[in-house]
Design a protein around this motif. Structure first.
Motif, short mmCIF file in Angstrom:
data_model
loop_
_atom_site.label_atom_id
_atom_site.label_comp_id
_atom_site.label_asym_id
_atom_site.label_seq_id
_atom_site.Cartn_x
_atom_site.Cartn_y
_atom_site.Cartn_z
N PRO A 40 1.91 13.41 14.52
CA PRO A 40 3.29 13.82 14.24
C PRO A 40 3.60 15.25 14.68
O PRO A 40 2.80 16.16 14.48
N CYS A 41 4.77 15.40 15.28
CA CYS A 41 5.30 16.70 15.69
C CYS A 41 4.43 17.44 16.71
O CYS A 41 4.46 18.67 16.78
N SER A 42 3.66 16.70 17.48
CA SER A 42 2.93 17.30 18.59
C SER A 42 3.75 17.11 19.86
O SER A 42 4.69 16.31 19.91
N TYR A 43 3.39 17.84 20.91
CA TYR A 43 4.10 17.67 22.18
C TYR A 43 3.93 16.25 22.71
O TYR A 43 4.86 15.67 23.27
N ARG A 44 2.76 15.71 22.53
CA ARG A 44 2.51 14.34 22.99
C ARG A 44 3.34 13.34 22.18
O ARG A 44 3.84 12.35 22.70
N TRP A 45 3.49 13.61 20.90
CA TRP A 45 4.31 12.78 20.02
C TRP A 45 5.77 12.81 20.47
O TRP A 45 6.43 11.77 20.53
N LEU A 46 6.26 13.99 20.80
CA LEU A 46 7.64 14.13 21.27
C LEU A 46 7.84 13.40 22.59
O LEU A 46 8.86 12.72 22.79
N SER A 47 6.87 13.52 23.48
CA SER A 47 6.96 12.84 24.77
C SER A 47 6.99 11.33 24.59
O SER A 47 7.74 10.62 25.26
N GLU A 48 6.18 10.84 23.66
CA GLU A 48 6.14 9.41 23.38
C GLU A 48 7.48 8.93 22.82
O GLU A 48 8.02 7.89 23.22
N LEU A 49 8.04 9.70 21.90
CA LEU A 49 9.32 9.35 21.30
C LEU A 49 10.42 9.33 22.36
O LEU A 49 11.28 8.43 22.38
N HIS A 50 10.40 10.30 23.24
CA HIS A 50 11.39 10.38 24.32
C HIS A 50 11.25 9.18 25.26
O HIS A 50 12.24 8.59 25.69
N MET A 51 10.02 8.82 25.58
CA MET A 51 9.77 7.69 26.47
C MET A 51 10.33 6.40 25.87
O MET A 51 10.93 5.57 26.56
N ARG A 52 10.18 6.25 24.57
CA ARG A 52 10.68 5.04 23.91
C ARG A 52 12.20 4.96 23.96
O ARG A 52 12.76 3.96 24.39
N THR A 53 12.85 6.02 23.49
CA THR A 53 14.29 5.97 23.32
C THR A 53 15.06 6.05 24.64
O THR A 53 16.13 5.46 24.77
N LYS A 54 14.51 6.78 25.60
CA LYS A 54 15.24 7.00 26.86
C LYS A 54 14.86 6.01 27.96
O LYS A 54 15.60 5.85 28.92
N HIS A 55 13.71 5.36 27.81
CA HIS A 55 13.25 4.51 28.90
C HIS A 55 12.82 3.11 28.43
O HIS A 55 13.46 2.12 28.77
N ASP A 56 11.75 3.04 27.64
CA ASP A 56 11.14 1.74 27.34
C ASP A 56 12.06 0.80 26.59
O ASP A 56 12.17 -0.39 26.93
N SER A 57 12.73 1.30 25.54
CA SER A 57 13.61 0.42 24.75
C SER A 57 14.75 -0.12 25.60
O SER A 57 15.09 -1.30 25.53
N LEU A 58 15.35 0.75 26.40
CA LEU A 58 16.46 0.32 27.26
C LEU A 58 15.98 -0.67 28.31
O LEU A 58 16.65 -1.66 28.61
N TYR A 59 14.80 -0.41 28.87
CA TYR A 59 14.24 -1.32 29.87
C TYR A 59 14.06 -2.72 29.30
O TYR A 59 14.46 -3.72 29.91
N LEU A 60 13.48 -2.79 28.11
CA LEU A 60 13.21 -4.10 27.51
C LEU A 60 14.49 -4.79 27.06
O LEU A 60 14.63 -6.01 27.21
N ALA A 61 15.44 -4.03 26.53
CA ALA A 61 16.70 -4.62 26.08
C ALA A 61 17.51 -5.20 27.23
O ALA A 61 18.26 -6.16 27.05
N GLU A 62 17.34 -4.63 28.42
CA GLU A 62 18.11 -5.09 29.58
C GLU A 62 17.33 -6.08 30.45
O GLU A 62 17.88 -6.65 31.38
N HIS A 63 16.05 -6.27 30.13
CA HIS A 63 15.24 -7.19 30.92
C HIS A 63 15.54 -8.63 30.51
O HIS A 63 15.86 -8.91 29.35
N ARG A 64 15.42 -9.55 31.45
CA ARG A 64 15.74 -10.94 31.14
C ARG A 64 14.76 -11.57 30.15
O ARG A 64 15.03 -12.63 29.60
N MET A 65 13.63 -10.91 29.91
CA MET A 65 12.71 -11.43 28.90
C MET A 65 13.33 -11.41 27.51
O MET A 65 12.95 -12.20 26.64
N SER A 66 14.29 -10.51 27.27
CA SER A 66 14.92 -10.42 25.95
C SER A 66 16.28 -11.11 25.91
O SER A 66 17.08 -10.87 25.01
N LEU A 67 16.53 -11.99 26.86
CA LEU A 67 17.83 -12.66 26.95
C LEU A 67 18.11 -13.48 25.70
O LEU A 67 17.27 -14.24 25.23
N MET A 68 19.32 -13.32 25.16
CA MET A 68 19.79 -14.14 24.04
C MET A 68 21.17 -14.66 24.42
O MET A 68 22.15 -13.92 24.35
N TRP A 69 21.23 -15.89 24.83
CA TRP A 69 22.51 -16.45 25.26
C TRP A 69 22.55 -17.93 24.92
O TRP A 69 21.62 -18.66 25.20
#
Length: 301
Positions: free
Chosen positions: A81-110
């Motif tokens: 918690p509260c380390s530079y690596r922790w911050l980088s991980e949090l940033h990667m999740r919110t700015k990249h990974d979560s958006l990538y998965l939410a927009e990928h067809r693997m998460s399609l709900m239709w």
């Protein structure tokens, strides 16, 4: 310490302000700062926690480790918690990974199988504005489900099932519903993407693979799904290991063997207990909870 072009020493406060602003834009920028000088590196280590806290938005939990985002989380040391690596991980999740998965067809709900955003009178969500509204709410639902997947993986750093079950007991029914629906969506998406690779297998074996995938998804979180979208061999290895463990258990002749409930079965059991419905009705109840939430959000707009 840093010096100006005229050779004047720059105060530590100014240096820290510069670093803080850089971290807000890109936490990985710390890699460049630590190489400036030994003294500057010591300064960054001394103020690491305060610098990280100053870059965060209110409401972030500062007291738990994060499961690392990599091909195999078990190979890498967890982010404290509260380390530079922790911050980088949090940033990667919110700015990249979560958006990538939410927009990928693997998460399609239709379709009617999935929770439906309540349409306005006479709307079928076929026009661009209507579809955009539907897509906005579905995207939010996915991001919330993905965040819960991160949390259930983080609560034990992916190691102990018991603590993950405790975490599920602490969730509200709506949160359990979103988590369960996200797991089902990502497992169906996995089957759609990779089904051709196992189409020669008998039906029961295919179902076992999906069950193992769901459990590993709850253990490792969104990274497991992201790795699956990229055909990472780690996913196949983990699923094969899970199938071998399942086969070894089923072939055992020990009369005292007791199977620990899977994470996915625990999830639905806990949800049904909290809302007072039977397991066969769990999916429809989860849809109902999410649709009510979507409707309430629409009325708030």
């Amino acid at each position: 310490m840093l010096r100006s072009k005229q050779g004047k020493r720059i105060p530590a406060e100014v240096c820290l302000n510069i670093v803080e602003q850089a971290l807000k834009d890109d936490p990985k920028s710390i890699k460049g700062f630590v190489t400036i000088s030994k003294d500057f590196n010591l300064l960054l280590k001394r103020y690491e926690r305060s610098l990280v806290k100053n870059t965060l938005t209110p409401g972030i939990n500062l007291h738990y480790n994060l499961l690392p985002s990599c091909a195999n989380p078990e190979w890498v040391k967890n982010a404290s918690p509260c380390s530079y690596r922790w911050l980088s991980e949090l940033h990667m999740r919110t700015k990249h990974d979560s958006l990538y998965l939410a927009e990928h067809r693997m998460s399609l709900m239709w379709g009617s199988t999935w929770p439906l955003f309540p349409p306005r009178p006479g709307s079928t969500y076929t026009t661009p504005p209507e579809y955009a509204e539907f897509n906005k709410h579905m995207r939010m639902l996915k991001l919330q489900g993905i965040e819960l997947l991160y949390e259930i993986a983080d609560c034990t750093v992916g190691l102990k099932t018991g603590r993950q079950v405790d975490f599920m007991h602490e969730l509200e029914p709506l949160e359990l519903a979103k988590l369960g629906i996200m797991v089902v969506a990502l497992s169906q998406g996995y089957d759609d993407l990779h089904g051709s690779l196992v189409e020669h297998l008998p039906g029961p074996v295919k179902r076992e693979r999906i069950c193992v995938y769901k459990n590993k998804l709850l253990r490792y979180g969104p990274y497991f799904a992201i790795a699956a979208t990229k055909n990472d061999p780690w996913v196949t290895t983990v699923i094969d290991e899970g199938l071998n463990e399942l086969g070894a258990f089923e072939s055992s002749t020990m009369p005292w063997k007791v199977s620990a409930p899977s994470l996915q079965s625990q999830l639905w059991k806990i949800l049904c207990q909290k809302v007072g419905c039977s397991l066969p009705d769990g999916w429809e109840k989860a849809k109902e909870l999410v649709e009510e939430d979507l409707k309430a959000r629409a009325l708030d707009v």
